[in-house]
Design a protein around this motif. Structure first.
Motif, short mmCIF file in Angstrom:
data_model
loop_
_atom_site.label_atom_id
_atom_site.label_comp_id
_atom_site.label_asym_id
_atom_site.label_seq_id
_atom_site.Cartn_x
_atom_site.Cartn_y
_atom_site.Cartn_z
N GLU A 6 0.82 -1.21 0.00
CA GLU A 6 0.00 0.00 0.00
C GLU A 6 0.85 1.26 0.00
OE1 GLU A 6 -3.12 2.49 -0.25
OE2 GLU A 6 -3.16 0.30 -0.48
N SER A 7 2.02 1.21 0.60
CA SER A 7 2.84 2.41 0.73
C SER A 7 4.32 2.02 0.74
CB SER A 7 2.51 3.16 2.02
OG SER A 7 2.90 2.39 3.16
N GLU A 8 5.18 3.01 0.51
CA GLU A 8 6.62 2.77 0.60
C GLU A 8 7.02 2.36 2.01
OE1 GLU A 8 8.92 6.07 -0.73
OE2 GLU A 8 8.50 5.69 -2.84
N ALA A 9 6.44 3.02 3.00
CA ALA A 9 6.78 2.69 4.39
C ALA A 9 6.46 1.24 4.69
CB ALA A 9 6.03 3.62 5.34
N GLU A 10 5.31 0.77 4.23
CA GLU A 10 4.93 -0.62 4.44
C GLU A 10 5.90 -1.56 3.72
OE1 GLU A 10 0.67 -2.65 4.12
OE2 GLU A 10 1.66 -2.53 2.15
N ALA A 11 6.20 -1.25 2.46
CA ALA A 11 7.11 -2.09 1.68
C ALA A 11 8.49 -2.15 2.32
CB ALA A 11 7.22 -1.57 0.25
N GLU A 12 9.01 -1.01 2.75
CA GLU A 12 10.34 -0.97 3.38
C GLU A 12 10.38 -1.84 4.63
OE1 GLU A 12 11.20 3.66 2.00
OE2 GLU A 12 10.63 3.17 4.06
N TRP A 13 9.36 -1.73 5.45
CA TRP A 13 9.32 -2.47 6.71
C TRP A 13 9.25 -3.97 6.45
CZ3 TRP A 13 6.73 -5.96 9.69
CH2 TRP A 13 6.99 -5.96 11.06
N VAL A 14 8.37 -4.38 5.54
CA VAL A 14 8.19 -5.81 5.26
C VAL A 14 9.45 -6.39 4.62
CG1 VAL A 14 6.86 -7.51 3.95
CG2 VAL A 14 5.69 -5.62 5.11
N ILE A 15 10.05 -5.66 3.69
CA ILE A 15 11.27 -6.15 3.04
C ILE A 15 12.39 -6.33 4.05
CG2 ILE A 15 13.10 -5.54 1.39
CD1 ILE A 15 10.84 -4.13 -0.24
N ARG A 16 12.57 -5.32 4.89
CA ARG A 16 13.67 -5.37 5.87
C ARG A 16 13.45 -6.42 6.95
NH1 ARG A 16 13.26 -0.58 7.26
NH2 ARG A 16 12.07 -0.82 9.19
N ASN A 17 12.22 -6.51 7.47
CA ASN A 17 11.96 -7.33 8.65
C ASN A 17 11.42 -8.72 8.37
OD1 ASN A 17 12.48 -5.35 10.96
ND2 ASN A 17 11.06 -4.19 9.69
N ARG A 18 10.92 -8.96 7.17
CA ARG A 18 10.33 -10.26 6.87
C ARG A 18 10.91 -10.95 5.63
NH1 ARG A 18 9.18 -9.37 11.22
NH2 ARG A 18 7.14 -9.33 12.28
N LEU A 19 11.19 -10.16 4.59
CA LEU A 19 11.53 -10.79 3.31
C LEU A 19 13.01 -11.03 3.09
CD1 LEU A 19 9.04 -8.96 0.92
CD2 LEU A 19 8.80 -11.17 2.05
N ALA A 20 13.87 -10.15 3.61
CA ALA A 20 15.30 -10.28 3.34
C ALA A 20 15.83 -11.65 3.77
CB ALA A 20 16.06 -9.16 4.04
N ASP A 21 15.48 -12.06 4.97
CA ASP A 21 15.98 -13.34 5.48
C ASP A 21 15.38 -14.53 4.75
OD1 ASP A 21 17.60 -12.07 7.29
OD2 ASP A 21 16.26 -12.31 9.00
N LYS A 22 14.22 -14.34 4.13
CA LYS A 22 13.61 -15.41 3.34
C LYS A 22 14.23 -15.51 1.95
CE LYS A 22 10.39 -16.63 6.35
NZ LYS A 22 10.34 -17.98 6.95
#
Length: 339
Positions: free
Chosen positions: A114-130
């Motif tokens: 929905e937003s850059e802030a949401e994307a940044e948070w999810v990428i950093r905290n959930r997706l990078a390690d996956k």
């Protein structure tokens, strides 16, 4: 008097001792040359970012690496060369990464963020390690991310609703998400590589495409399709990747220094936003039209896609569907941090 081979051999132990006593005396000779590739256009914020990332790898490496930017027009070719070790790194989009790791392609699902802030948070905290182990299995190390701006709709005539593209021939990228987006809206998607897009638009073989703004305004597409609608249906970003073998040869301290020295996705996003604001003013000044959508209008686009989003992801396979759920869980966690 000429220097003999015997004189040189006698001098080597002395020179070796000098190198040990004075760190860095032979540093230039000892440095590895890393060529870091990108398909970014010759001018604009995207190219500036990718060149900065390429050079920063060497600058942050504690003297162990000399890095250089290398333009490669095809991301698929760059990816192959990085995997083989002929290139040492690159800034590669999720479109290209999705071709070898389908889970990465899930991140292009329309209206995923929905937003850059949401994307940044999810990428950093959930997706990078996956993403890291998935890319390591392909011989690649993921060391960072780069911004690419939102993907929007460029067309010959003004477009405000999904009904305005129904039945039209529209270019779809090789990413399954792009083809899903246009076919679900009722358009007639024509898959074309980016190199064939501009002539197809000019000749009227297709009437539009979905492109990030900074790429769009720097290309001939801005002339042949002067209407740009802010659907913000795709968050476009890239992975900073390096050859896994080359990465694993580095000492832990050098790896840490490189990771700490790379610009963050948040920083690059802010710079992207500033660049797009200036480019938008210039684009309007040359006769281009940018169509903002009201919340109700944008909801019409989201509604046309949302009901089929789960089926699209399921068609990519069970691992991709599981990855999609990681994103959704991350979005809920992000929302909880804002409540």
């Amino acid at each position: 008097m000429p220097i003999s081979r015997r004189d040189i051999m006698r001098a080597l132990p002395v020179l070796g001792a000098a190198g040990a006593l004075v760190p860095g005396i032979f540093e230039a000779q000892a440095q590895d040359l890393w060529r870091v590739a990108s398909a970014a256009p010759p001018t604009g914020i995207l190219r500036e970012h990718h060149e900065r990332i390429a050079l920063q790898i060497g600058a942050a490496s504690q003297g162990g690496i000399q890095s250089a930017f290398q333009y490669v027009s095809s991301e698929q070719e760059a990816l192959q060369q990085i995997t083989r070790g002929r290139l040492q790194g690159g800034v590669i989009s999720m479109i290209a990464l999705g071709a070898i790791v389908p889970e990465a392609g899930v991140l292009l699902t329309p209206f995923l963020f929905e937003s850059e802030a949401e994307a940044e948070w999810v990428i950093r905290n959930r997706l990078a390690d996956k993403l890291r182990p998935l890319l390591e299995a392909k011989g690649l190390a993921l060391i960072g991310f780069a911004a690419g701006g939102w993907i929007n709709v460029a067309t010959r005539t003004a477009v405000k609703s999904p009904a305005d593209v129904r039945g039209r021939k529209i270019r779809a990228s090789p990413a399954p998400a792009s083809q899903f987006f246009w076919s679900t809206l009722g358009a007639n998607p024509v898959q074309l590589p980016i190199g064939e897009l501009f002539s197809a638009l000019e000749q009227g073989l297709v009437e539009g495409a979905d492109l990030p703004f900074t790429f769009y305004v720097a290309s001939p597409a801005a002339v042949s399709t002067p209407h740009y609608t802010l659907t913000r249906h795709g968050y476009n970003f890239s992975g900073v990747i390096v050859n896994l073998g080359a990465w694993n040869k580095l000492p832990a301290a050098r790896k840490a220094a490189i990771l700490a020295g790379l610009p963050t996705l948040e920083t690059l996003n802010r710079e992207f936003d500033q660049s797009e604001t200036a480019l938008a003013e210039k684009f309007r000044g040359t006769g281009g039209s940018i169509h903002a959508l009201s919340q109700e209008e944008r909801q019409g686009w989201i509604g046309a896609i949302a009901a089929r989003q789960q089926a699209f992801v399921g068609g990519l396979g069970a691992p991709s569907a599981a990855f999609f759920e990681v994103v959704q869980s991350g979005r809920r966690d992000f929302a909880a941090t804002r409540s």
